[in-house]
Design a protein around this motif. Structure first.
Motif, short mmCIF file in Angstrom:
data_model
loop_
_atom_site.label_atom_id
_atom_site.label_comp_id
_atom_site.label_asym_id
_atom_site.label_seq_id
_atom_site.Cartn_x
_atom_site.Cartn_y
_atom_site.Cartn_z
N TRP A 1 -49.54 -158.78 25.39
CA TRP A 1 -49.97 -160.15 25.10
C TRP A 1 -50.14 -160.39 23.61
O TRP A 1 -50.15 -161.53 23.17
CB TRP A 1 -51.26 -160.47 25.85
N ILE A 2 -50.27 -159.31 22.83
CA ILE A 2 -50.23 -159.43 21.37
C ILE A 2 -49.06 -158.58 20.89
O ILE A 2 -49.03 -157.38 21.12
CB ILE A 2 -51.55 -158.93 20.73
N LYS A 3 -48.11 -159.20 20.20
CA LYS A 3 -46.88 -158.49 19.83
C LYS A 3 -46.81 -158.10 18.36
O LYS A 3 -45.98 -157.29 17.98
CB LYS A 3 -45.68 -159.36 20.19
N ASN A 4 -47.68 -158.68 17.53
CA ASN A 4 -47.70 -158.32 16.12
C ASN A 4 -48.35 -156.95 15.94
O ASN A 4 -49.50 -156.74 16.37
CB ASN A 4 -48.47 -159.39 15.33
N HIS A 5 -47.65 -156.01 15.30
CA HIS A 5 -48.14 -154.63 15.20
C HIS A 5 -49.43 -154.55 14.39
O HIS A 5 -50.34 -153.77 14.75
CB HIS A 5 -47.06 -153.76 14.56
N ASP A 6 -49.54 -155.30 13.32
CA ASP A 6 -50.75 -155.26 12.51
C ASP A 6 -51.96 -155.75 13.30
O ASP A 6 -53.04 -155.16 13.21
CB ASP A 6 -50.58 -156.12 11.25
N ILE A 7 -51.78 -156.80 14.06
CA ILE A 7 -52.89 -157.31 14.88
C ILE A 7 -53.25 -156.30 15.97
O ILE A 7 -54.42 -156.13 16.32
CB ILE A 7 -52.52 -158.68 15.49
N GLN A 8 -52.24 -155.62 16.49
CA GLN A 8 -52.50 -154.58 17.49
C GLN A 8 -53.40 -153.48 16.92
O GLN A 8 -54.36 -153.03 17.56
CB GLN A 8 -51.18 -153.97 17.97
N LEU A 9 -53.10 -153.05 15.69
CA LEU A 9 -53.91 -152.01 15.04
C LEU A 9 -55.34 -152.50 14.81
O LEU A 9 -56.31 -151.77 15.04
CB LEU A 9 -53.28 -151.61 13.71
N LEU A 10 -55.47 -153.73 14.32
CA LEU A 10 -56.80 -154.29 14.07
C LEU A 10 -57.60 -154.41 15.36
O LEU A 10 -58.79 -154.09 15.39
CB LEU A 10 -56.67 -155.66 13.39
N LEU A 11 -56.95 -154.86 16.42
CA LEU A 11 -57.63 -155.00 17.70
C LEU A 11 -58.04 -153.63 18.25
O LEU A 11 -59.16 -153.47 18.77
CB LEU A 11 -56.72 -155.71 18.70
N SER A 12 -57.18 -152.64 18.14
CA SER A 12 -57.49 -151.30 18.63
C SER A 12 -58.70 -150.73 17.89
O SER A 12 -59.60 -150.14 18.51
CB SER A 12 -56.28 -150.37 18.44
N GLY A 13 -58.73 -150.89 16.57
CA GLY A 13 -59.85 -150.41 15.78
C GLY A 13 -61.14 -151.15 16.10
O GLY A 13 -62.21 -150.55 16.21
N ALA A 14 -61.04 -152.47 16.28
CA ALA A 14 -62.22 -153.27 16.60
C ALA A 14 -62.81 -152.86 17.94
O ALA A 14 -64.03 -152.70 18.08
CB ALA A 14 -61.85 -154.75 16.62
N MET A 15 -61.96 -152.66 18.94
CA MET A 15 -62.44 -152.27 20.26
C MET A 15 -63.03 -150.86 20.25
O MET A 15 -63.98 -150.57 20.98
CB MET A 15 -61.30 -152.35 21.28
N ALA A 16 -62.48 -149.98 19.40
CA ALA A 16 -63.05 -148.64 19.26
C ALA A 16 -64.49 -148.72 18.73
O ALA A 16 -65.38 -148.03 19.21
CB ALA A 16 -62.19 -147.81 18.32
N GLY A 17 -64.70 -149.60 17.76
CA GLY A 17 -66.04 -149.78 17.22
C GLY A 17 -67.00 -150.37 18.23
O GLY A 17 -68.16 -149.96 18.31
N VAL A 18 -66.53 -151.31 19.03
CA VAL A 18 -67.38 -151.95 20.05
C VAL A 18 -67.82 -150.93 21.10
O VAL A 18 -69.01 -150.84 21.45
CB VAL A 18 -66.63 -153.12 20.72
N THR A 19 -66.88 -150.14 21.64
CA THR A 19 -67.23 -149.17 22.68
C THR A 19 -68.13 -148.07 22.14
O THR A 19 -69.04 -147.61 22.84
CB THR A 19 -65.97 -148.55 23.30
N PHE A 20 -67.89 -147.64 20.90
CA PHE A 20 -68.74 -146.62 20.28
C PHE A 20 -70.19 -147.10 20.20
O PHE A 20 -71.13 -146.42 20.63
CB PHE A 20 -68.23 -146.26 18.88
N ASN A 21 -70.38 -148.29 19.65
CA ASN A 21 -71.74 -148.79 19.43
C ASN A 21 -72.44 -149.19 20.72
O ASN A 21 -73.65 -148.95 20.87
CB ASN A 21 -71.70 -149.97 18.46
#
Length: 320
Positions: free
Chosen positions: A226-246
């Motif tokens: 649903w998101i095809k831009n690679h840079d946005i994919q990386l940002l989203l992956s990192g953001a979700m990693a931070g959310v689940t960690f905290n």
């Protein structure tokens, strides 16, 4: 070489190449991790200051995030209030993130070599690293980083609350707090809170890297993401990693902050342990909610900070 041998050889090459894409020169790896950690720390530090103050506040009446922000700015100003104690955490973040990524890749390489050896002996094909190995590698990275992180966070947390206790009139510095800790508790005093930090980092970093890799793997394999831009994919992956960690480790982090700042509030020299502080927090007015003080602002800061940490690391690795 017959067809079956060729197939096995190609499968082994597939596993090796899957890992080789992640391997970079150790010096570059450390440098990229350090730069990424510094970027993330600059973004998150003002939010972290408010989070620690909310977690460690001894106020009888509940203090909201907005009240803490307003009080900090009014009494201490912007830089002295929100960025108090930045210097060492900035260096610490460089070192911590460098260790996290280096240790993670070291552990991943170990698993790859082990699985390759197993593949050669049993002719059992493994398409890529199993998800559990990525989580285990993250846990190892958190274990390694906790030894560096504990003394840095100890002094950082104390500096973040000392102004609160002295109503913005404190002259405490990193050097003075380190000397005080060494004088009163010895060298081991700098690692006060190690067990809670290690618990948070081992479990939390396993979830951190696991979430990032899981979402990345989804984008690599999904036919129509649903998101095809690679840079946005990386940002989203990192953001979700931070959310689940905290979200998963916040209660442990709250106890850790209280362990490391109790000396600022408690002048009697009595240091309570993890379970004593845990029971004390949930027995106060508010109950279990006390373990989640500052969660809201932590969610606000972890999303951009973690997105930028992973994104900057991947961009640096891709271009250099």
């Amino acid at each position: 070489m017959d067809i079956s041998q060729t197939t096995i050889h190609n499968e082994q090459q597939h596993i090796a190449s899957d890992t080789q894409r992640e391997q970079i020169h150790p010096i570059k790896e450390i440098t990229f991790g350090a730069i990424s950690g510094m970027i993330g720390k600059l973004v998150e530090f003002p939010f972290d200051t408010i989070k620690v103050r909310l977690q460690s506040s001894n106020s009888v009446l509940p203090i909201s995030t907005f009240q803490m922000i307003s009080s900090t700015y009014k009494n201490e100003g912007f830089f002295n209030g929100f960025y108090k104690g930045l210097k060492a955490p900035l260096y610490g973040a460089c070192l911590e993130t460098a260790i996290l990524f280096s240790s993670y890749n070291l552990a991943s390489t170990f698993f790859v070599n082990t699985l390759n050896d197993y593949d050669k002996s049993s002719r059992h094909h493994v398409d890529s690293l199993p998800f559990w190995t990525k989580c285990a590698s993250g846990g190892f990275a958190g274990f390694a980083a906790s030894f560096i992180l504990t003394p840095v966070e100890l002094i950082k947390c104390q500096l973040q609350v000392v102004n609160l206790v002295s109503e913005g009139k404190s002259t405490a510095s990193y050097s003075s707090l380190i000397k005080s800790t060494l004088r009163n508790e010895g060298v081991t005093g700098l690692w006060n809170g190690l067990s809670s930090t290690m618990t948070r980092e081992v479990i939390g970093t396993s979830i951190w890297f696991g979430t990032y890799e899981y979402i990345n793997d989804y984008y690599k394999t999904a036919k129509d993401p649903w998101i095809k831009n690679h840079d946005i994919q990386l940002l989203l992956s990192g953001a979700m990693a931070g959310v689940t960690f905290n979200l998963s480790m916040f209660p442990v982090d709250t106890v850790k902050s209280n362990i490391q700042t109790q000396g600022i509030y408690n002048k009697q020299g009595i240091n309570a342990g993890f379970w004593s502080i845990f029971k004390s927090l949930i027995s106060k007015n508010g109950g279990v909610k006390n373990l989640y003080k500052g969660l809201g602002i932590t969610m606000v800061r972890c999303i951009p900070a973690n997105a930028l940490i992973f994104y900057s690391y991947e961009v640096l690795k891709r271009n250099f």
